[in-house]
Write a protein that holds these residues in place. Structure first.
Motif, PDB file in Angstrom:
ATOM      1  N   LEU A  12     -76.190 -32.765 -46.083  1.00 53.26           N
ATOM      2  CA  LEU A  12     -77.447 -32.631 -45.356  1.00 53.26           C
ATOM      3  C   LEU A  12     -78.466 -33.443 -46.135  1.00 53.26           C
ATOM      4  O   LEU A  12     -78.494 -33.389 -47.368  1.00 53.26           O
ATOM      5  CB  LEU A  12     -77.888 -31.166 -45.279  1.00 53.26           C
ATOM      6  N   LEU A  13     -79.286 -34.196 -45.439  1.00 50.00           N
ATOM      7  CA  LEU A  13     -80.311 -35.013 -46.073  1.00 50.00           C
ATOM      8  C   LEU A  13     -81.694 -34.518 -45.675  1.00 50.00           C
ATOM      9  O   LEU A  13     -81.822 -33.689 -44.775  1.00 50.00           O
ATOM     10  CB  LEU A  13     -80.122 -36.487 -45.680  1.00 50.00           C
ATOM     11  N   PRO A  14     -82.743 -35.034 -46.322  1.00 46.13           N
ATOM     12  CA  PRO A  14     -84.092 -34.603 -45.955  1.00 46.13           C
ATOM     13  C   PRO A  14     -84.345 -34.790 -44.456  1.00 46.13           C
ATOM     14  O   PRO A  14     -83.949 -35.798 -43.864  1.00 46.13           O
ATOM     15  CB  PRO A  14     -84.986 -35.522 -46.793  1.00 46.13           C
ATOM     16  N   PRO A  57     -72.608 -35.299 -57.445  1.00 48.01           N
ATOM     17  CA  PRO A  57     -73.887 -35.226 -58.163  1.00 48.01           C
ATOM     18  C   PRO A  57     -75.151 -35.257 -57.312  1.00 48.01           C
ATOM     19  O   PRO A  57     -76.200 -34.844 -57.773  1.00 48.01           O
ATOM     20  CB  PRO A  57     -73.843 -36.447 -59.079  1.00 48.01           C
ATOM     21  N   ILE A  58     -75.067 -35.742 -56.065  1.00 51.02           N
ATOM     22  CA  ILE A  58     -76.277 -35.805 -55.244  1.00 51.02           C
ATOM     23  C   ILE A  58     -76.282 -34.609 -54.290  1.00 51.02           C
ATOM     24  O   ILE A  58     -75.335 -34.377 -53.545  1.00 51.02           O
ATOM     25  CB  ILE A  58     -76.350 -37.127 -54.433  1.00 51.02           C
ATOM     26  N   ALA A  59     -77.366 -33.847 -54.338  1.00 50.29           N
ATOM     27  CA  ALA A  59     -77.525 -32.649 -53.511  1.00 50.29           C
ATOM     28  C   ALA A  59     -78.856 -32.762 -52.769  1.00 50.29           C
ATOM     29  O   ALA A  59     -79.626 -33.701 -52.996  1.00 50.29           O
ATOM     30  CB  ALA A  59     -77.505 -31.404 -54.391  1.00 50.29           C
ATOM     31  N   ARG A  86     -80.520 -35.164 -58.020  1.00 49.55           N
ATOM     32  CA  ARG A  86     -79.355 -35.492 -58.836  1.00 49.55           C
ATOM     33  C   ARG A  86     -79.093 -34.300 -59.753  1.00 49.55           C
ATOM     34  O   ARG A  86     -79.970 -33.890 -60.525  1.00 49.55           O
ATOM     35  CB  ARG A  86     -79.573 -36.741 -59.669  1.00 49.55           C
ATOM     36  N   ILE A  87     -77.893 -33.728 -59.645  1.00 46.41           N
ATOM     37  CA  ILE A  87     -77.511 -32.601 -60.498  1.00 46.41           C
ATOM     38  C   ILE A  87     -77.252 -33.135 -61.895  1.00 46.41           C
ATOM     39  O   ILE A  87     -76.432 -34.032 -62.083  1.00 46.41           O
ATOM     40  CB  ILE A  87     -76.257 -31.894 -59.939  1.00 46.41           C
ATOM     41  N   MET A 168     -76.407 -41.871 -50.338  1.00 46.55           N
ATOM     42  CA  MET A 168     -77.475 -40.927 -50.665  1.00 46.55           C
ATOM     43  C   MET A 168     -78.159 -41.255 -51.985  1.00 46.55           C
ATOM     44  O   MET A 168     -79.331 -40.944 -52.176  1.00 46.55           O
ATOM     45  CB  MET A 168     -76.924 -39.507 -50.715  1.00 46.55           C
ATOM     46  N   ALA A 169     -77.447 -41.885 -52.889  1.00 50.03           N
ATOM     47  CA  ALA A 169     -78.008 -42.222 -54.200  1.00 50.03           C
ATOM     48  C   ALA A 169     -78.826 -43.513 -54.168  1.00 50.03           C
ATOM     49  O   ALA A 169     -79.546 -43.802 -55.125  1.00 50.03           O
ATOM     50  CB  ALA A 169     -76.885 -42.343 -55.227  1.00 50.03           C
ATOM     51  N   CYS A 170     -78.736 -44.273 -53.088  1.00 53.15           N
ATOM     52  CA  CYS A 170     -79.473 -45.543 -52.989  1.00 53.15           C
ATOM     53  C   CYS A 170     -80.983 -45.304 -53.003  1.00 53.15           C
ATOM     54  O   CYS A 170     -81.457 -44.231 -52.646  1.00 53.15           O
ATOM     55  CB  CYS A 170     -79.078 -46.280 -51.711  1.00 53.15           C
TER      56      CYS A 170
END
Length: 188
Positions: A12-14, A57-59, A86-87, A168-170
């Motif tokens: 799920l993203l913003p 790592p990306i939440a 980022r966890i 998602m990390a971009c």
């Protein structure tokens, strides 16, 4: 920032909305404490051998936007994505609830969907049409917002989790739009 984690097999993203069924005691506690300790949705990484650390790592930090008792007696909540995280570290509390120290990632700035990528919004409209229960989660879809369209596609696109995590990390949504444009051209 310290957050409780709710692991799933989906992203799920913003701006994204997702219904959840809550029944395990540790997650009922997480919901009860949501006013004082926020929580994030994260994705399980089945490749990770350490059961405590088997998360990508990306939440996404979420907020509860609705809740109800479901017909089966379970608690149903609806959450909306707030920000990517980022966890950095995680641990487990006595009842099994996982908690993390997370660093917020800079938000993606919205922008008008370029004319040559309008087909991405149209294809997403078709997904909404095919899945009315999914479409019902979005009362005001932002079809012209490139960021919103890219984020919804990342959520629903059947690509490997590692690729979703990379997107998602971009720093922004442009790599996602390029990938989506290439996929759409290839599929037609």
């Amino acid at each position: 920032m310290q957050l409780a984690l709710f692991p799933l097999s989906a992203h799920l993203l913003p701006g994204g909305v997702m219904p959840l069924r809550i029944f395990e005691p540790r997650y009922l506690r997480m919901i009860a404490e949501a006013q004082t300790r926020e929580f994030a949705l994260c994705m399980l990484d089945p490749r990770q051998p350490d059961a405590l650390r088997n998360m990508y790592p990306i939440a996404t930090r979420v907020r509860i936007i609705d809740f109800d008792r479901l017909p089966d007696g379970l608690l149903g909540i609806k959450v909306q994505g707030v920000e990517r995280l980022r966890i950095r570290d995680l641990w487990q509390e006595g009842d099994g609830l996982r908690v993390c120290d997370a660093q917020p990632l800079p938000p993606w700035q919205g922008g008008r969907l370029p004319q040559d990528q309008r087909n991405l919004a149209q294809a997403l409209r078709e997904v909404f049409s095919d899945y009315p229960e999914y479409a019902a989660l979005y009362h005001e879809p932002a079809w012209d917002d490139a960021c919103w369209v890219a984020q919804r596609w990342i959520e629903v696109l059947p690509i490997p989790a590692e690729q979703k995590q990379w997107l998602m990390a971009c720093e922004d949504y442009r790599p996602a739009l390029r990938l989506l444009s290439n996929l759409l051209v290839t599929s037609h």
